[in-house]
Design a protein around this motif. Structure first.
Motif, mmCIF file in Angstrom:
data_model
loop_
_atom_site.group_PDB
_atom_site.id
_atom_site.type_symbol
_atom_site.label_atom_id
_atom_site.label_comp_id
_atom_site.label_asym_id
_atom_site.label_seq_id
_atom_site.Cartn_x
_atom_site.Cartn_y
_atom_site.Cartn_z
ATOM 1 N N PHE A 47 0.812 -1.314 0.144
ATOM 2 C CA PHE A 47 0.059 0.165 0.092
ATOM 3 C C PHE A 47 1.049 1.293 0.183
ATOM 4 O O PHE A 47 2.125 1.192 0.793
ATOM 5 N N ASP A 48 0.286 2.154 -0.411
ATOM 6 C CA ASP A 48 1.003 3.587 -0.483
ATOM 7 C C ASP A 48 0.588 4.370 0.953
ATOM 8 O O ASP A 48 -0.265 3.733 1.724
ATOM 9 N N LYS A 49 1.233 5.719 1.160
ATOM 10 C CA LYS A 49 0.919 6.474 2.319
ATOM 11 C C LYS A 49 -0.630 6.740 2.430
ATOM 12 O O LYS A 49 -0.889 6.853 3.504
ATOM 13 N N THR A 50 -1.350 6.652 1.439
ATOM 14 C CA THR A 50 -2.714 6.869 1.426
ATOM 15 C C THR A 50 -3.637 5.903 1.487
ATOM 16 O O THR A 50 -4.937 6.001 1.395
ATOM 17 N N ASN A 51 -3.168 4.762 1.678
ATOM 18 C CA ASN A 51 -3.586 3.438 2.006
ATOM 19 C C ASN A 51 -4.469 2.804 0.837
ATOM 20 O O ASN A 51 -5.142 1.921 0.608
ATOM 21 N N ARG A 52 -3.762 3.269 -0.497
ATOM 22 C CA ARG A 52 -4.161 2.751 -1.880
ATOM 23 C C ARG A 52 -3.297 1.328 -2.154
ATOM 24 O O ARG A 52 -2.097 1.640 -1.929
ATOM 25 N N ARG A 53 -4.183 0.355 -2.506
ATOM 26 C CA ARG A 53 -3.267 -0.643 -2.929
ATOM 27 C C ARG A 53 -2.400 -0.527 -4.066
ATOM 28 O O ARG A 53 -2.887 0.372 -5.036
ATOM 29 N N CYS A 54 -0.945 -0.795 -4.196
ATOM 30 C CA CYS A 54 -0.187 -0.736 -5.058
ATOM 31 C C CYS A 54 -0.272 -1.270 -6.428
ATOM 32 O O CYS A 54 0.375 -1.188 -7.528
ATOM 33 N N ASP A 55 -1.115 -2.385 -6.142
ATOM 34 C CA ASP A 55 -1.120 -3.371 -7.276
ATOM 35 C C ASP A 55 -2.632 -3.170 -8.249
ATOM 36 O O ASP A 55 -2.964 -4.122 -8.952
ATOM 37 N N VAL A 56 -3.448 -2.362 -7.528
ATOM 38 C CA VAL A 56 -4.639 -2.243 -8.120
ATOM 39 C C VAL A 56 -4.901 -0.592 -8.556
ATOM 40 O O VAL A 56 -4.438 0.282 -8.272
ATOM 41 N N ARG A 119 22.673 7.841 -1.830
ATOM 42 C CA ARG A 119 22.298 8.724 -0.914
ATOM 43 C C ARG A 119 21.894 7.985 0.482
ATOM 44 O O ARG A 119 21.543 6.838 0.327
ATOM 45 N N GLU A 120 21.770 8.691 1.551
ATOM 46 C CA GLU A 120 21.503 8.105 2.781
ATOM 47 C C GLU A 120 20.148 7.949 2.848
ATOM 48 O O GLU A 120 19.340 9.113 2.401
ATOM 49 N N LEU A 121 19.464 7.078 3.449
ATOM 50 C CA LEU A 121 18.161 6.818 3.511
ATOM 51 C C LEU A 121 17.665 6.906 5.145
ATOM 52 O O LEU A 121 18.255 6.348 5.814
ATOM 53 N N SER A 122 16.790 7.715 5.156
ATOM 54 C CA SER A 122 16.228 7.955 6.732
ATOM 55 C C SER A 122 14.851 7.278 6.695
ATOM 56 O O SER A 122 14.007 7.378 5.800
ATOM 57 N N TRP A 123 14.414 6.837 7.869
ATOM 58 C CA TRP A 123 13.286 6.392 8.254
ATOM 59 C C TRP A 123 12.246 7.421 9.118
ATOM 60 O O TRP A 123 12.556 8.040 10.150
ATOM 61 N N ILE A 124 11.147 7.764 8.458
ATOM 62 C CA ILE A 124 10.327 8.601 9.566
ATOM 63 C C ILE A 124 9.108 7.890 10.151
ATOM 64 O O ILE A 124 8.605 7.086 9.336
ATOM 65 N N SER A 125 8.560 8.291 11.142
ATOM 66 C CA SER A 125 7.259 7.810 11.737
ATOM 67 C C SER A 125 6.148 8.722 11.185
ATOM 68 O O SER A 125 5.985 9.778 11.674
ATOM 69 N N ASP A 126 5.481 7.989 10.442
ATOM 70 C CA ASP A 126 4.096 8.838 9.387
ATOM 71 C C ASP A 126 3.287 7.791 9.307
ATOM 72 O O ASP A 126 2.945 7.110 8.190
ATOM 73 N N GLY A 127 2.590 7.244 10.502
ATOM 74 C CA GLY A 127 1.649 6.234 10.500
ATOM 75 C C GLY A 127 2.527 4.925 10.244
ATOM 76 O O GLY A 127 1.994 3.889 9.566
ATOM 77 N N GLY A 128 3.553 4.732 10.965
ATOM 78 C CA GLY A 128 4.476 3.718 10.826
ATOM 79 C C GLY A 128 5.744 3.970 10.051
ATOM 80 O O GLY A 128 5.589 5.435 9.696
ATOM 81 N N PRO A 129 6.907 3.361 10.133
ATOM 82 C CA PRO A 129 7.832 4.031 9.257
ATOM 83 C C PRO A 129 7.766 4.089 7.746
ATOM 84 O O PRO A 129 7.065 3.301 7.227
ATOM 85 N N TRP A 134 15.005 12.682 2.813
ATOM 86 C CA TRP A 134 15.181 13.944 3.753
ATOM 87 C C TRP A 134 15.288 13.642 5.092
ATOM 88 O O TRP A 134 15.222 12.362 5.493
ATOM 89 N N ARG A 135 15.822 14.495 5.753
ATOM 90 C CA ARG A 135 16.126 14.299 7.140
ATOM 91 C C ARG A 135 14.909 14.822 7.892
ATOM 92 O O ARG A 135 14.528 16.007 7.685
ATOM 93 N N GLU A 136 14.356 14.191 9.038
ATOM 94 C CA GLU A 136 13.506 14.679 9.809
ATOM 95 C C GLU A 136 14.020 15.683 10.945
ATOM 96 O O GLU A 136 15.101 15.507 11.375
ATOM 97 N N VAL A 137 13.355 16.878 10.883
ATOM 98 C CA VAL A 137 13.734 17.756 11.636
ATOM 99 C C VAL A 137 12.786 17.922 12.951
ATOM 100 O O VAL A 137 11.617 18.383 12.531
ATOM 101 N N ALA A 138 13.102 18.057 14.163
ATOM 102 C CA ALA A 138 12.245 18.345 15.102
ATOM 103 C C ALA A 138 12.481 19.638 15.838
ATOM 104 O O ALA A 138 13.942 19.880 16.058
ATOM 105 N N ALA A 169 12.039 21.053 1.378
ATOM 106 C CA ALA A 169 10.950 20.255 0.975
ATOM 107 C C ALA A 169 10.275 19.880 2.206
ATOM 108 O O ALA A 169 11.153 19.543 2.989
ATOM 109 N N PHE A 170 8.947 19.826 2.102
ATOM 110 C CA PHE A 170 8.176 19.638 3.355
ATOM 111 C C PHE A 170 7.175 18.571 2.832
ATOM 112 O O PHE A 170 6.378 18.853 1.826
ATOM 113 N N ASP A 171 6.932 17.514 3.560
ATOM 114 C CA ASP A 171 6.101 16.540 3.158
ATOM 115 C C ASP A 171 4.728 16.577 4.034
ATOM 116 O O ASP A 171 4.880 16.704 5.151
#
Length: 171
Positions: A47-56, A119-129, A134-138, A169-171
């Protein structure tokens, strides 16, 4: 495509689009990180971030589910063919990919030269990883005062200190 397991979730990274000009790297993940009998498997579904199936196919968006990871940026165009790995020495995740400089094709229609990038890959918490380049900035702070003094909007200012090609960029 690349298949990666992170914190019990399975992620599939793939090239997406047409090589002519809009090739990008997209990512989808399993709906859960539960590894039980009904949990996440490397077979999906994804699934994608909006919960749509990626194979449909979704007729309302004229697209399949997908979440953008990397597209055209600076002189890098049509990134694709992702490779994802964790480096034990550095203790970090990395994304390797190929791209073309500037335009993907020449004025005559010939394909441009391929280059490689990491490139370095980071993991953000956005409804799960979710992976990101990009780097998460708090931003944290302390508000002091009383009553009416606190009835103001909190303002965060970002100052540009980079060169002409710098972006944010801001997500």
């Amino acid at each position: 495509p690349a298949l990666v397991k992170y914190q019990g979730w399975f992620f599939v990274f793939s090239s997406y689009g047409g090589m002519g000009e809009d090739y990008t790297i997209r990512v989808c993940r399993t709906a859960t990180n539960d590894t039980g009998a009904n949990g996440a498997t490397p077979r999906g579904p994804f699934f994608d971030k909006t919960n749509r199936r990626c194979d449909v196919y979704d007729a309302s968006t004229n697209d399949y589910g997908n979440t953008m990871l990397l597209g055209f940026e600076g002189e890098q165009s049509v990134p694709g063919h992702p490779h994802v790995w964790f480096d034990d020495v550095w203790g970090k995740w990395f994304l390797g990919y190929d791209f073309r400089k500037n335009r993907a094709t020449t004025d005559s229609g010939a394909e441009g030269r391929d280059f490689m990038a990491v490139r370095e890959l980071s993991w953000i918490s956005d409804g799960g990883p979710w992976p990101t380049i990009w780097r998460e900035v708090a931003v944290t702070g302390r508000i002091t005062g009383r009553g009416a003094d606190l009835a103001h909007d909190l303002r965060v200012t970002l100052r540009w200190t980079g060169g002409l090609g710098s972006r944010v960029a801001f997500d």
